[in-house]
Design an enzyme around this catalytic site. Structure first.
Site, short mmCIF file in Angstrom:
data_model
loop_
_atom_site.label_atom_id
_atom_site.label_comp_id
_atom_site.label_asym_id
_atom_site.label_seq_id
_atom_site.Cartn_x
_atom_site.Cartn_y
_atom_site.Cartn_z
N GLU A 131 49.49 8.07 71.32
CA GLU A 131 48.84 7.63 72.54
C GLU A 131 50.07 7.21 73.47
O GLU A 131 49.85 6.17 74.18
CB GLU A 131 47.63 6.60 72.52
CG GLU A 131 46.53 7.13 71.73
CD GLU A 131 45.41 6.26 71.49
OE1 GLU A 131 45.55 5.12 71.98
OE2 GLU A 131 44.35 6.47 70.97
N GLU A 153 42.78 11.10 65.51
CA GLU A 153 42.36 9.84 65.60
C GLU A 153 40.64 9.84 65.88
O GLU A 153 40.63 10.43 67.07
CB GLU A 153 43.10 8.73 66.41
CG GLU A 153 42.60 7.35 66.11
CD GLU A 153 43.41 6.48 66.68
OE1 GLU A 153 44.81 6.64 66.74
OE2 GLU A 153 43.12 5.47 67.53
#
Length: 792
Positions: free
Chosen positions: A412, A488
Site C-alpha cells: 500500500e 491482502e
C-alpha cells in the site's frame, strides 16, 4: 561480557585438523537505556515488551488515509502502547581466535538504525531495523579480547504497529582464513524437472584478501541421509565465481505437503588443503505463474491459501525464538494455510528455515513505504540511498530458501497511485530480477483502479490486490498478466469468546467493552468476510490465491478501536495474540484443510440471563450439511447454499432460543450419511483447570519453549468460556516461567509477570528451558475460586 565460544565447526582441513571456519553466536550482552545502569540480557532481546503499557507511548495524532479517515484522531494504541521509543545500547566482548585472518559480524536485524562500534571505532551502520546486514570488522579487531558496542535509536511515529526494540534477532561472528566462501554469493536454482530427473545450477563466490593460486571449489548435493547425489569441482574465475551444472536422477521435490530438503555443501581448496566449507539447506522445486495456468508449483496449478503475519511473537514481543516460530507455523498449517506473507517487513533467517523444514510457502515482503511517507519518521527518510542496499541483502541472504516463492517490494505504497510510483515499481522489480530471475515480484495495492490506470500493476510480475474483491471482474481484462493475487484479504474482526446481540452484519462496529463479536459478521469498511474471499477464489479461474489479514493477532493497530484505550493489539486474525483459535479459525479450516474433517459449533452455551432469548447458532464444517438439536429437539437440517453470501461456507440457525442444557450438531457427508457429531453443554461454576501442553519434550538448551493452554472447567469437565477470574502461576523443574497471555486486546496486565485474568475461560502460559534436564511442572492457582491445578 566475554562470550564463550559456541563454535560451529563446519569443516576440518585434512592436514593438521586445523579449524577453517568458526561461527560464534553472540548471545550474552549487557544492555542500558541511559548509558549508566547496565543489565545482563540474552540476545535476541526486546527491551520494550516488559512495558508498562501506557497510552502516552507513541500516541499518534493523524488521519489514516488508507482507512478512509478524513479527520485526524489520537491513536493511542496504534504502535502497541509499549515503551519502544528512544535510545538503547548493547555491549559484549569476544576473544579473537589465533588463526583468524578475516572477521565478520552478522546482524539478522536490529531495531533500529544501529551503529556498530568495535574497540571504540565505528565499524558500520544500517538504517532499516528489519534487514540483515554484515560488516567486515577485520581491520578493527586485535589479538585477544575485543569489544562490540551497538547503539540503537527508535523515533516516534516511525511505525504503524509494534516494531519492538533492540537486538531482537541473532547476532553472530564468523572467523575465516585469507580466502573464504561468501554464503550470499551461493545461488542454488532448479532449472527443470522432467519426471524424476532434475537439472540444477549453483553459483558460488570466493572472496580472498590477496590473489591466491591453485584454488578450486567443490559443490556437493547431499540427500537427507548424507549421500552425495551430485557433485562438481571447478576453478574460480578472476572474480572468484564458479557455476556448477548438475543433474539429480531420482530427485525428491520440495512442496508444502512434502518439504524434502537437501544439503548443499560448498568446499574451497588450495591445492589439497581445505580452506573453507559452508552448508545450506535447499529444496528442488519449480515455480511459474502464467495467464493460462495460474500459479504452478512443481508443474501443478494451485492457489495460495495464505495468511499475513507480523513479526512479533505475542507475549514474547519481537525477540526471536525458534520454538515460538514453529508453534505459529503448526497452528497455521492446522488451519489449512500453505503460505505466509511477511507483512510488512523482511523476514528472519530463522523464520525462513522453519518454513523450509515445515513446508510453508512464503511471500517475502520488504517495505511498508518508499519515498512518500506513511508515518512522519518512516522508511521514506532512507529510500533514495538505501532501497537497493536493502533489497540486495534481502534477496542475497534469502534466495536459497525453498519456501520463498515470491518477493514483495511493498505494501500500500502511497505513490501507488501515480506515474512516479509506477516508475519506482518498475525499477525495483527489475532490480529484484537482476539478483534473482527465478521468482516473481509483487506489491500490495489498496486502490486497484488507480494502480491499474497509472501503470503501477503493469510494472509488476504479479498484480497484488489488497481487498476490493468486488473489483476483480471489472479490472481483470486490464491486467496484462491475466491473473490477480489477493495479496491482502478480509480484515474481518473478532474477539475470542465474545458474542454480540442481535447478530447483525456490521462495518467498523465498536462497543463499550472494546471487543468485537465472534459471530464473524463484523469487518472493517474496506474489507470483506472470509466467505466473500472464498467465493472469488472458487469461482474465478484467474485468481491465484489470497493472503488473509492476518493469520495471528499482533501487538498494535487495534482497528476499529483507533482512539479507544486500553485497546493495544489487533482483532483481525482467526487466532488471538495468545495463539488460541477464535471461531473464525474453524471457518478457514473447514474450507482450507482438506486432510482433516472440521466440525465446530458457536457460540458456547452458557448464557445465564438469556433464557428465552434468540441466540443464533452457527456451524463451521467441511461437511455439506448438518442438523442442529437443542436439548434433543431438532432445529432443522441445513445444507450449504451457494447462492447465499453467508450460507455458502457456513451453516446458520438464526432463530434458536436459548435454553440451558446442550446443543448438538450432527453432520452428514455428500451421500447423506451421518459422518460426525459434536455437543456443547451449558457449564456450571468453575471447579478446576484443564492444562494442555503443545508438546511433551523440552530441549535442555536454555531456549526451547512449552506453551500450556489453561482452561477453566466445571465439575463435569465442561469448559467455562464465560469466566474471567484471576490466576497465578508457579513453574519448577527444567523450565522457568517466561510469559502469559489471555488474548484480550484490552488487557494491560504485563506478559512477563506470573499472574493474569482468564479471558473467556482461557489463557496460555509459556515456560522456557533453564538448561536443567528435569521434568517441568506448571501449577495454576485461581485464588478467588479456591482452585489449583498442576500439569502432568
Amino acid at each position: 561480557m566475554k562470550q564463550s565460544l559456541i563454535i560451529a565447526l563446519l569443516a576440518l582441513s585434512t592436514a593438521g585438523m586445523a579449524q577453517i571456519r568458526q561461527e560464534v553466536n553472540l548471545k550474552k550482552w549487557n544492555f542500558t537505556r541511559d548509558g549508566q545502569a547496565w543489565e545482563q540480557v540474552d540476545v535476541p532481546h526486546d527491551w520494550a515488551i516488559k512495558g508498562p503499557f501506557d497510552a502516552k507511548w507513541d500516541a499518534q495524532y493523524l488521519a489514516i488515509v488508507q482507512d478512509g479517515m478524513e479527520k485526524p484522531l489520537a491513536h493511542t494504541g496504534r504502535s502497541g502502547g509499549l515503551p519502544w521509543l528512544g535510545e538503547g545500547q548493547y555491549r559484549t566482548t569476544f576473544t579473537l581466535p589465533k588463526n583468524a585472518k578475516h572477521t565478520e559480524i552478522h546482524f539478522d536485524g536490529a531495531m533500529s538504525e544501529p551503529i556498530v562500534y568495535v574497540n571504540g571505532q565505528e565499524a558500520g551502520r544500517w538504517m532499516y531495523g528489519y534487514n540483515a546486514f554484515r560488516l567486515d570488522i577485520t581491520r578493527f579487531v586485535k589479538p585477544g579480547n575485543n569489544e562490540v558496542l551497538v547503539k540503537l535509536n527508535n523515533l516516534e511515529e516511525s511505525s504503524r504497529w509494534y516494531p519492538g526494540a533492540g537486538l531482537y534477532r541473532p547476532v553472530s561472528l564468523t572467523f575465516t582464513s585469507e580466502a573464504r566462501i561468501d554464503p550470499w554469493g551461493t545461488f542454488f536454482r532448479t532449472q527443470s524437472v522432467n519426471g524424476k530427473q532434475a537439472k540444477l545450477t549453483v553459483d558460488s563466490k570466493i572472496n580472498a584478501d590477496k590473489p591466491l593460486k591453485k584454488l578450486t571449489t567443490k559443490v556437493s548435493l547431499l540427500d537427507k541421509n548424507g549421500r552425495v547425489v551430485a557433485q562438481q569441482t571447478m576453478t574460480p574465475d578472476a572474480e572468484g565465481k564458479t557455476l556448477a551444472q548438475m543433474e539429480v536422477k531420482d530427485a525428491q521435490l520440495w512442496s508444502p505437503e512434502s518439504p524434502y530438503l537437501y544439503t548443499l555443501k560448498t568446499e574451497l581448496y588450495r591445492g589439497k588443503k581445505l580452506m573453507d566449507c559452508t552448508t545450506q539447506k535447499v529444496g528442488i522445486r519449480t515455480l511459474a505463474i502464467t495467464k493460462e495456468h495460474g500459479f504452478r508449483f512443481n508443474g501443478v496449478s494451485r492457489k495460495f491459501k495464505g495468511v499475513c503475519l507480523h513479526h512479533d511473537l505475542g507475549p514474547l514481543g519481537v525477540a526471536l525464538n525458534k520454538a515460538a516460530l514453529i508453534r505459529q507455523i503448526k497452528i497455521m498449517k492446522d488451519m489449512g494455510a500453505d503460505a505466509i506473507r511477511t507483512s510488512h517487513n523482511m523476514p528472519s533467517q530463522m523464520q525462513m528455515e522453519v518454513c523450509d523444514s515445515m513446508g510453508m510457502m512464503v511471500m517475502a515482503e520488504s517495505f511498508d513505504a518508499w519515498k512518500e511517507a506513511k508515518v512522519k519518521n518512516g522508511y521514506n527518510r532512507f529510500y533514495d540511498e538505501w532501497w537497493q542496499k536493502d533489497l540486495t541483502n534481502l534477496i542475497l541472504g534469502h534466495r536459497n530458501h525453498a519456501s520463498i516463492v515470491m518477493w514483495s517490494i511493498g505494501n500500500e505504497i502511497p505513490e501507488q497511485w501515480n506515474k512516479e510510483g509506477a516508475a519506482r515499481a518498475k525499477a525495483m522489480t527489475e532490480f529484484c530480477h537482476s539478483l534473482d530471475p527465478t521468482r516473481t515480484v509483487t506489491c500490495g495495492g489498496d486502490n486497484p483502479k488507480a494502480n491499474t490506470e497509472c501503470g503501477f500493476y503493469a510494472a509488476l510480475d504479479v498484480p497484488g490486490f489488497n481487498y476490493r474483491v468486488h473489483l476483480y471482474e471489472e479490472l481483470i481484462d486490464r491486467q496484462p498478466q491475466g491473473f490477480i493475487l489477493g495479496s491482502e484479504t478480509s480484515s474481518a474482526v473478532s474477539s475470542r469468546g465474545v458474542y454480540k446481540f442481535p447478530v447483525e452484519e456490521k462495518n467498523m462496529a465498536t462497543y463499550d467493552d472494546g471487543q468485537c463479536s465472534s459471530y464473524d459478521v463484523e469487518k472493517v469498511s474496506w474489507g470483506s468476510y472470509p466467505d466473500e474471499d472464498f467465493a472469488k477464489q472458487d469461482d474465478l479461474t484467474y485468481t491465484i490465491g489470497q493472503f488473509v489479514w492476518t493469520g495471528i493477532d499482533y501487538i498494535g493497530e487495534p482497528t476499529p478501536y483507533y482512539a479507544y484505550w486500553p485497546s493495544r493489539s489487533s482483532y483481525f486474525a482467526p487466532v488471538d495474540l495468545a495463539g488460541l483459535p477464535k471461531d473464525r479459525f474453524y471457518l478457514y479450516r473447514s474450507v482450507w484443510n482438506t486432510d482433516d474433517a472440521t466440525l465446530h459449533i458457536l457460540p458456547h452455551w452458557t448464557w445465564p440471563g438469556r433464557e428465552g432469548e434468540v441466540t443464533p447458532v452457527q456451524c463451521y464444517t467441511s461437511y455439506p450439511e448438518a442438523e442442529l438439536f437443542v436439548n434433543g429437539k431438532s432445529q432443522g437440517r441445513l445444507k450449504k447454499n451457494k447462492n447465499s453470501k453467508l450460507d455458502r461456507y457456513r451453516l446458520r440457525w438464526n432463530n434458536v432460543v436459548y435454553q440451558p442444557g446442550e446443543i448438538k450438531v450432527v453432520a452428514y457427508d455428500a451421500n447423506g450419511n451421518k459422518a460426525a457429531e459434536k455437543t456443547v453443554r451449558t457449564a456450571g461454576k468453575p471447579a478446576g483447570v484443564k492444562i494442555e501442553a503443545d508438546k511433551q519434550q523440552l530441549a535442555a538448551d536454555g531456549e526451547d519453549l512449552i506453551y500450556y493452554t489453561v482452561t477453566l472447567v466445571d465439575k463435569d469437565g465442561n469448559e467455562c468460556l464465560n469466566a474471567n477470574d484471576d490466576a497465578t502461576f508457579e513453574v519448577s523443574g527444567g523450565a522457568d516461567f517466561k510469559a502469559v497471555c489471555n488474548g484480550d486486546a484490552t488487557s494491560l496486565e504485563m506478559f512477563h509477570l506470573p499472574q493474569m485474568k482468564f479471558f473467556n475461560g482461557q489463557l496460555v502460559v509459556t515456560v522456557q528451558s533453564n538448561g536443567k534436564k528435569e521434568s517441568v511442572k506448571l501449577k495454576v492457582n485461581v485464588p478467588q475460586l479456591n482452585i489449583s491445578g498442576t500439569s502432568l
